[in-house]
Design a protein around this motif. Structure first.
Motif, mmCIF file in Angstrom:
data_model
loop_
_atom_site.group_PDB
_atom_site.id
_atom_site.type_symbol
_atom_site.label_atom_id
_atom_site.label_comp_id
_atom_site.label_asym_id
_atom_site.label_seq_id
_atom_site.Cartn_x
_atom_site.Cartn_y
_atom_site.Cartn_z
ATOM 1 N N LEU A 342 0.826 -1.211 0.000
ATOM 2 C CA LEU A 342 0.000 0.000 0.000
ATOM 3 C C LEU A 342 0.859 1.259 0.000
ATOM 4 O O LEU A 342 0.617 2.196 -0.770
ATOM 5 C CB LEU A 342 -0.921 -0.008 1.224
ATOM 6 N N LEU A 343 1.882 1.291 0.855
ATOM 7 C CA LEU A 343 2.736 2.476 0.933
ATOM 8 C C LEU A 343 3.552 2.668 -0.347
ATOM 9 O O LEU A 343 3.732 3.801 -0.818
ATOM 10 C CB LEU A 343 3.657 2.364 2.146
ATOM 11 N N LEU A 344 4.039 1.567 -0.916
ATOM 12 C CA LEU A 344 4.738 1.675 -2.190
ATOM 13 C C LEU A 344 3.800 2.167 -3.293
ATOM 14 O O LEU A 344 4.207 2.914 -4.195
ATOM 15 C CB LEU A 344 5.356 0.332 -2.583
ATOM 16 N N ALA A 345 2.535 1.765 -3.219
ATOM 17 C CA ALA A 345 1.551 2.226 -4.202
ATOM 18 C C ALA A 345 1.317 3.727 -4.078
ATOM 19 O O ALA A 345 1.182 4.435 -5.084
ATOM 20 C CB ALA A 345 0.244 1.462 -4.031
ATOM 21 N N VAL A 346 1.267 4.239 -2.846
ATOM 22 C CA VAL A 346 1.147 5.691 -2.659
ATOM 23 C C VAL A 346 2.344 6.392 -3.294
ATOM 24 O O VAL A 346 2.207 7.410 -3.983
ATOM 25 C CB VAL A 346 1.051 6.030 -1.156
ATOM 26 N N GLY A 347 3.534 5.834 -3.065
ATOM 27 C CA GLY A 347 4.717 6.390 -3.711
ATOM 28 C C GLY A 347 4.628 6.326 -5.219
ATOM 29 O O GLY A 347 5.039 7.258 -5.918
ATOM 30 N N GLY A 348 4.067 5.243 -5.740
ATOM 31 C CA GLY A 348 3.923 5.111 -7.182
ATOM 32 C C GLY A 348 2.999 6.155 -7.779
ATOM 33 O O GLY A 348 3.251 6.671 -8.881
ATOM 34 N N ALA A 349 1.913 6.490 -7.072
ATOM 35 C CA ALA A 349 1.011 7.542 -7.554
ATOM 36 C C ALA A 349 1.738 8.884 -7.614
ATOM 37 O O ALA A 349 1.598 9.640 -8.578
ATOM 38 C CB ALA A 349 -0.212 7.635 -6.639
ATOM 39 N N ALA A 350 2.531 9.170 -6.587
ATOM 40 C CA ALA A 350 3.307 10.412 -6.594
ATOM 41 C C ALA A 350 4.331 10.395 -7.720
ATOM 42 O O ALA A 350 4.578 11.428 -8.378
ATOM 43 C CB ALA A 350 4.001 10.585 -5.244
ATOM 44 N N ASP A 351 4.930 9.238 -7.979
ATOM 45 C CA ASP A 351 5.933 9.137 -9.038
ATOM 46 C C ASP A 351 5.315 9.365 -10.413
ATOM 47 O O ASP A 351 5.942 9.962 -11.290
ATOM 48 C CB ASP A 351 6.599 7.761 -8.970
ATOM 49 N N LEU A 352 4.083 8.892 -10.616
ATOM 50 C CA LEU A 352 3.392 9.131 -11.883
ATOM 51 C C LEU A 352 3.221 10.625 -12.125
ATOM 52 O O LEU A 352 3.492 11.137 -13.222
ATOM 53 C CB LEU A 352 2.035 8.416 -11.849
ATOM 54 N N VAL A 353 2.801 11.338 -11.103
ATOM 55 C CA VAL A 353 2.610 12.788 -11.241
ATOM 56 C C VAL A 353 3.930 13.480 -11.565
ATOM 57 O O VAL A 353 4.010 14.303 -12.482
ATOM 58 C CB VAL A 353 1.998 13.372 -9.954
ATOM 59 N N SER A 354 4.983 13.132 -10.839
ATOM 60 C CA SER A 354 6.278 13.778 -11.088
ATOM 61 C C SER A 354 6.795 13.428 -12.478
ATOM 62 O O SER A 354 7.367 14.282 -13.167
ATOM 63 C CB SER A 354 7.297 13.373 -10.018
ATOM 64 N N ALA A 355 6.599 12.194 -12.928
ATOM 65 C CA ALA A 355 7.077 11.781 -14.245
ATOM 66 C C ALA A 355 6.385 12.556 -15.364
ATOM 67 O O ALA A 355 7.024 12.992 -16.330
ATOM 68 C CB ALA A 355 6.874 10.277 -14.428
ATOM 69 N N VAL A 356 5.082 12.723 -15.248
ATOM 70 C CA VAL A 356 4.332 13.445 -16.279
ATOM 71 C C VAL A 356 4.808 14.892 -16.365
ATOM 72 O O VAL A 356 5.036 15.432 -17.457
ATOM 73 C CB VAL A 356 2.824 13.392 -15.986
ATOM 74 N N TYR A 357 4.987 15.539 -15.217
ATOM 75 C CA TYR A 357 5.409 16.941 -15.253
ATOM 76 C C TYR A 357 6.841 17.090 -15.737
ATOM 77 O O TYR A 357 7.155 18.027 -16.488
ATOM 78 C CB TYR A 357 5.225 17.580 -13.876
ATOM 79 N N ARG A 358 7.738 16.180 -15.344
ATOM 80 C CA ARG A 358 9.118 16.259 -15.845
ATOM 81 C C ARG A 358 9.145 16.157 -17.363
ATOM 82 O O ARG A 358 9.803 16.940 -18.048
ATOM 83 C CB ARG A 358 9.976 15.125 -15.246
ATOM 84 N N GLN A 359 8.429 15.161 -17.881
ATOM 85 C CA GLN A 359 8.445 14.940 -19.321
ATOM 86 C C GLN A 359 7.777 16.083 -20.070
ATOM 87 O O GLN A 359 8.277 16.562 -21.097
ATOM 88 C CB GLN A 359 7.742 13.622 -19.639
ATOM 89 N N SER A 360 6.655 16.555 -19.571
ATOM 90 C CA SER A 360 5.916 17.616 -20.258
ATOM 91 C C SER A 360 6.676 18.928 -20.241
ATOM 92 O O SER A 360 6.670 19.678 -21.230
ATOM 93 C CB SER A 360 4.539 17.798 -19.601
ATOM 94 N N ILE A 361 7.333 19.248 -19.120
ATOM 95 C CA ILE A 361 8.138 20.468 -19.059
ATOM 96 C C ILE A 361 9.226 20.428 -20.122
ATOM 97 O O ILE A 361 9.465 21.406 -20.847
ATOM 98 C CB ILE A 361 8.744 20.636 -17.650
ATOM 99 N N LEU A 362 9.889 19.287 -20.255
ATOM 100 C CA LEU A 362 10.960 19.164 -21.241
ATOM 101 C C LEU A 362 10.422 19.258 -22.664
ATOM 102 O O LEU A 362 10.970 19.987 -23.507
ATOM 103 C CB LEU A 362 11.700 17.840 -21.048
ATOM 104 N N GLN A 363 9.339 18.553 -22.951
ATOM 105 C CA GLN A 363 8.838 18.494 -24.322
ATOM 106 C C GLN A 363 8.304 19.831 -24.805
ATOM 107 O O GLN A 363 8.371 20.132 -25.993
ATOM 108 C CB GLN A 363 7.764 17.419 -24.432
ATOM 109 N N THR A 364 7.748 20.636 -23.919
ATOM 110 C CA THR A 364 7.211 21.934 -24.335
ATOM 111 C C THR A 364 8.243 23.045 -24.194
ATOM 112 O O THR A 364 8.079 24.120 -24.773
ATOM 113 C CB THR A 364 5.958 22.301 -23.510
ATOM 114 N N PHE A 365 9.304 22.805 -23.447
ATOM 115 C CA PHE A 365 10.352 23.798 -23.216
ATOM 116 C C PHE A 365 11.381 23.801 -24.345
ATOM 117 O O PHE A 365 11.899 24.850 -24.725
ATOM 118 C CB PHE A 365 11.041 23.477 -21.876
#
Length: 440
Positions: A342-365
């Motif tokens: 369960l705790l690793l899953a919470v971390g995974g949800a946070a990681d999904l959010v960070s991954a999307v923003y990292r990638q999107s910032i780079l692709q549009t920047f």
């Protein structure tokens, strides 16, 4: 300490809540495009197959050596090819047709998987062979990843890039859930030797879907700036040009820095075989541990309709990284399998959010003429960080024990991310341009 991180976190929560009042459902509009849809299907199925190998290699290494330090060395074997071929592959993606580069590099990764299957069938039981094949597989991945990611802004509209990235990450994490669980069932039903053979065979078969998806893509030739003094090259000069642009962009540098912190300090993957054996008796427990982070990422992706509406993307990235570190740290202290999952899953949800923003910032920047090279750097950071994390976790576990290695690393990552955000606030202040356009 500056109050800006706290205020930024509150603002992100407010924006997310506003988005939630409209829709939490994942945005599927990018799937209306045939090219993206085929790529999405191929990547999803291919990543599902790869998870069998991702579980089998560390399990086989631990079975042969009995040491988490040897499992951690798999990260070193992957890291060197990532550093070399990730940068080169990014430079090449700005010079040659990205579809052709993706086909060639994927073939190399597939051949390494065939090699893993062959050594398992022959019963070699050689740590050196596992390290060598892991290195070859990493080289193929490093060359293909920049081209794969640089293709996305060419086949979907600019305003849908965050949605396309969310769909991609959600689908691959679905594979990350189902693949390790299926691998865990295999290892629960058969001996380690038979289990790794079956796992490698599944990966070899499913890899063909990725080839089909890539083959069906349209030609994606490089876009050149007619006003530039020189055309880009796939050599050292081309790589240096990309790095020269990167060092002038503090937002990109900081987004890379927080990701390195999160993965090097808080990635517990190398400890999964040992923890599964010592705390939970082995068997299918290892499959649950390998899939837990992806379970959370999948849940986060399916409820991600708000992600594209958050304007303070840099602050949201920092909040997500801190959440990842805290969740991983608490998971390392758990002695119940389901609480740990369960705790690793919470971390995974946070990681999904960070991954999307990292990638999107780079692709549009980044402009398209530099996008491949910057994606190469991104590949080195995103894929190299977890491998350094494997090395750190395995080495620390052999010295101080797996609990200290796991929990201490998670809490340290959260703390360092807060310090970086407070000391260098450019990332916290970042918002994408309201009229962001992607070069076609």
């Amino acid at each position: 300490m500056s109050q800006e991180p706290v205020e930024a976190a509150a603002k992100v929560a407010e924006e997310a809540a506003e988005g939630g009042r409209r829709s939490w459902v994942i945005d599927v509009r990018p799937l209306r495009g045939a090219a993206y849809r085929r790529m999405w299907i191929g990547n999803g199925v291919g990543f599902f197959g790869f998870q069998f190998t991702a579980v089998a290699v560390p399990v086989e290494m631990f079975a042969i050596t009995g040491s988490s330090a040897w499992v951690g060395l798999l990260g070193v074997a992957s890291l060197v090819p990532l550093l070399i071929f990730g940068l080169w592959g990014g430079a090449a993606a700005d010079v040659v047709d990205r579809r052709k580069l993706l086909l060639a590099s994927s073939m190399l990764a597939w051949l390494s998987t065939v090699g893993l299957l062959a050594q398992a069938v022959l019963g070699l039981e050689s740590p050196g062979v596992l390290l060598a094949l892991t290195a070859v597989q990493s080289a193929g991945f490093a060359m293909s990843s920049p081209a794969r990611q640089a293709i996305i802004p060419r086949i979907v509209p600019g305003e849908l890039v965050p949605a396309a990235n969310t769909l991609a990450y959600t689908t691959t994490t679905a594979g990350g859930v189902l693949g390790p669980l299926a691998a865990g069932l295999i290892f629960g039903a058969w001996s380690t030797g038979t289990g790794v053979t079956i796992a490698y065979a599944v990966d070899v078969l499913l890899f063909t879907v990725s080839f089909w998806a890539t083959y069906r893509l349209p030609a994606i030739p490089p876009v050149h700036d007619d006003g530039a003094a020189e055309r880009p090259t796939a050599g050292v000069r081309g790589i240096v040009d990309g790095l020269r642009f990167l060092v002038t962009q503090p937002v990109l540098l900081l987004s890379f820095a927080v990701d390195i912190v999160a993965m090097v300090l808080a990635m517990p993957r190398a400890l999964f075989p040992e923890i599964a054996e010592d705390r939970f008796g082995g068997g299918s427990a290892v499959g649950w541990l390998f899939s837990a982070i992806a379970i959370g990422s999948l849940a986060g992706g399916l409820t991600s309709g708000w992600i594209g509406r958050v304007r303070r993307q840099g602050a949201a990235l920092v909040v997500a990284v801190v959440g990842w570190g805290l969740a991983v740290g608490l998971a390392g202290l758990a002695h119940s399998l389901w609480l740990m999952v369960l705790l690793l899953a919470v971390g995974g949800a946070a990681d999904l959010v960070s991954a999307v923003y990292r990638q999107s910032i780079l692709q549009t920047f980044a402009p398209d003429r530099l996008r491949g090279r910057l994606q190469g750097v991104f590949t080195v950071v995103v894929a190299g960080g977890p491998r350094l994390g494997d090395l750190r976790a395995g080495a620390t576990a052999d010295i101080a024990g797996p609990t200290f290695s796991w929990a201490g690393g998670g809490f340290a990552a959260a703390g360092v991310a807060v310090v970086l955000a407070a000391a260098f606030p450019a990332l916290l202040r970042y918002r994408p341009p309201a009229d962001a356009e992607v070069t076609r």
